[in-house]
Design a protein around this motif. Structure first.
Motif, PDB file in Angstrom:
ATOM      1  N   ASP A   1       5.364  -9.351  -7.695  1.00 15.97           N
ATOM      2  CA  ASP A   1       4.925  -9.752  -9.033  1.00 15.97           C
ATOM      3  C   ASP A   1       3.454  -9.428  -9.281  1.00 15.97           C
ATOM      4  OD1 ASP A   1       7.423 -10.947  -9.567  1.00 15.97           O
ATOM      5  OD2 ASP A   1       6.774 -12.832  -8.649  1.00 15.97           O
ATOM      6  N   LEU A   2       2.695  -9.221  -8.216  1.00 12.84           N
ATOM      7  CA  LEU A   2       1.247  -9.080  -8.320  1.00 12.84           C
ATOM      8  C   LEU A   2       0.755  -7.641  -8.236  1.00 12.84           C
ATOM      9  CD1 LEU A   2       0.451 -12.031  -5.906  1.00 12.84           C
ATOM     10  CD2 LEU A   2       0.403 -12.090  -8.405  1.00 12.84           C
ATOM     11  N   ASN A   3       1.530  -6.770  -7.625  1.00 16.10           N
ATOM     12  CA  ASN A   3       1.099  -5.390  -7.375  1.00 16.10           C
ATOM     13  C   ASN A   3       0.677  -4.630  -8.616  1.00 16.10           C
ATOM     14  OD1 ASN A   3       1.352  -5.413  -4.609  1.00 16.10           O
ATOM     15  ND2 ASN A   3       3.451  -4.637  -4.631  1.00 16.10           N
TER      16      ASN A   3
ATOM     17  N   PHE B   1      -2.999  -4.454 -10.280  1.00 13.88           N
ATOM     18  CA  PHE B   1      -4.123  -3.850  -9.577  1.00 13.88           C
ATOM     19  C   PHE B   1      -3.854  -2.377  -9.312  1.00 13.88           C
ATOM     20  CE2 PHE B   1      -3.941  -8.304  -8.432  1.00 13.88           C
ATOM     21  CZ  PHE B   1      -5.248  -8.716  -8.607  1.00 13.88           C
ATOM     22  N   ASP B   2      -4.921  -1.632  -9.233  1.00 12.99           N
ATOM     23  CA  ASP B   2      -4.830  -0.230  -8.845  1.00 12.99           C
ATOM     24  C   ASP B   2      -5.072  -0.137  -7.337  1.00 12.99           C
ATOM     25  OD1 ASP B   2      -4.516   2.508  -9.099  1.00 12.99           O
ATOM     26  OD2 ASP B   2      -6.633   2.850  -9.624  1.00 12.99           O
ATOM     27  N   LEU B   3      -4.282  -0.928  -6.599  1.00 15.79           N
ATOM     28  CA  LEU B   3      -4.394  -1.010  -5.147  1.00 15.79           C
ATOM     29  C   LEU B   3      -3.005  -0.890  -4.537  1.00 15.79           C
ATOM     30  CD1 LEU B   3      -6.759  -4.129  -4.975  1.00 15.79           C
ATOM     31  CD2 LEU B   3      -7.430  -1.749  -4.604  1.00 15.79           C
ATOM     32  N   SER B   4      -2.958  -0.501  -3.281  1.00 14.02           N
ATOM     33  CA  SER B   4      -1.666  -0.381  -2.607  1.00 14.02           C
ATOM     34  C   SER B   4      -1.117  -1.774  -2.273  1.00 14.02           C
ATOM     35  CB  SER B   4      -1.812   0.437  -1.320  1.00 14.02           C
ATOM     36  OG  SER B   4      -2.589  -0.279  -0.372  1.00 14.02           O
ATOM     37  N   GLN B   5       0.185  -1.846  -2.048  1.00  9.94           N
ATOM     38  CA  GLN B   5       0.821  -3.118  -1.695  1.00  9.94           C
ATOM     39  C   GLN B   5       0.246  -3.671  -0.390  1.00  9.94           C
ATOM     40  OE1 GLN B   5       3.481  -3.725   0.885  1.00  9.94           O
ATOM     41  NE2 GLN B   5       3.193  -5.869   0.326  1.00  9.94           N
ATOM     42  N   PRO B   6      -0.008  -2.835   0.642  1.00  7.71           N
ATOM     43  CA  PRO B   6      -0.622  -3.385   1.857  1.00  7.71           C
ATOM     44  C   PRO B   6      -2.019  -3.995   1.608  1.00  7.71           C
ATOM     45  CG  PRO B   6       0.406  -1.288   2.347  1.00  7.71           C
ATOM     46  CD  PRO B   6       0.438  -1.458   0.843  1.00  7.71           C
ATOM     47  N   THR B   7      -2.784  -3.411   0.697  1.00  7.82           N
ATOM     48  CA  THR B   7      -4.107  -3.966   0.387  1.00  7.82           C
ATOM     49  C   THR B   7      -3.973  -5.319  -0.300  1.00  7.82           C
ATOM     50  OG1 THR B   7      -5.064  -1.762   0.219  1.00  7.82           O
ATOM     51  CG2 THR B   7      -6.281  -3.554  -0.846  1.00  7.82           C
TER      52      THR B   7
ATOM     53  N   GLY C   1      13.814 -13.271   2.416  1.00  5.08           N
ATOM     54  CA  GLY C   1      14.290 -11.900   2.596  1.00  5.08           C
ATOM     55  C   GLY C   1      13.131 -11.012   2.989  1.00  5.08           C
ATOM     56  N   VAL C   2      12.914  -9.938   2.241  1.00  6.69           N
ATOM     57  CA  VAL C   2      11.823  -9.007   2.565  1.00  6.69           C
ATOM     58  C   VAL C   2      10.526  -9.375   1.838  1.00  6.69           C
ATOM     59  CG1 VAL C   2      13.388  -7.105   3.085  1.00  6.69           C
ATOM     60  CG2 VAL C   2      12.506  -7.376   0.761  1.00  6.69           C
ATOM     61  N   TRP C   3      10.563 -10.334   0.912  1.00 10.54           N
ATOM     62  CA  TRP C   3       9.396 -10.668   0.114  1.00 10.54           C
ATOM     63  C   TRP C   3       8.762 -11.981   0.569  1.00 10.54           C
ATOM     64  CZ3 TRP C   3       7.624  -6.740  -2.325  1.00 10.54           C
ATOM     65  CH2 TRP C   3       8.486  -5.789  -2.861  1.00 10.54           C
TER      66      TRP C   3
END
Length: 127
Positions: free
Chosen positions: A72-74, A77-83, A103-105
């Motif tokens: 929901d947050l990705n 931002f102009d950032l990668s999911q790992p960041t 699960g995976v989230w």
């Protein structure tokens, strides 16, 4: 309405309303911060000093049910999911967020007790 007077350099007198007097002249806190409280609050402030983390906290707090998934947050931002995940991990490790894996989230929720410490510091509220 009664007014107070405050002398300011160069010897000018300002007329203040009671509300202005309280806002201008009242201490932020009733007593100084204890060493223990400072040790507890400093890491929270350090974590929140990053603009991305501050925005993440705001987004989670204002999200439906006070809970948000990384997914929901990705997009905000102009950032990668790992960041984004790294920033959320920092907030979790200092105690500002609780997390729950489904699960995976991973879903994040604001930890009210940590915010109470910050509220006591910033707003002079008992914590």
């Amino acid at each position: 309405m009664s007014k107070s007077q405050v002398v300011v350099p160069p010897r000018r007198v300002l007329e203040l309303t009671p509300v202005e007097t309280v806002a201008c002249c009242s201490p932020l806190m009733q007593e100084p911060l204890s060493g223990e409280a400072a040790e507890r609050i400093a890491p929270l402030l350090k974590a929140l000093a990053d603009p991305v983390r501050l925005r993440l906290m705001s987004m989670i707090a204002s999200h439906a049910d006070g809970e948000a998934c990384v997914c929901d947050l990705n997009d905000a931002f102009d950032l990668s999911q790992p960041t984004i995940s790294h920033h959320l991990k920092v907030l979790h490790e200092v105690g500002l967020l609780d997390r729950n894996k489904r699960g995976v989230w991973v879903y994040y929720r604001i930890r009210p007790a940590a915010l109470a410490d910050l509220g006591a510091l910033l707003g002079g509220l008992p914590g």
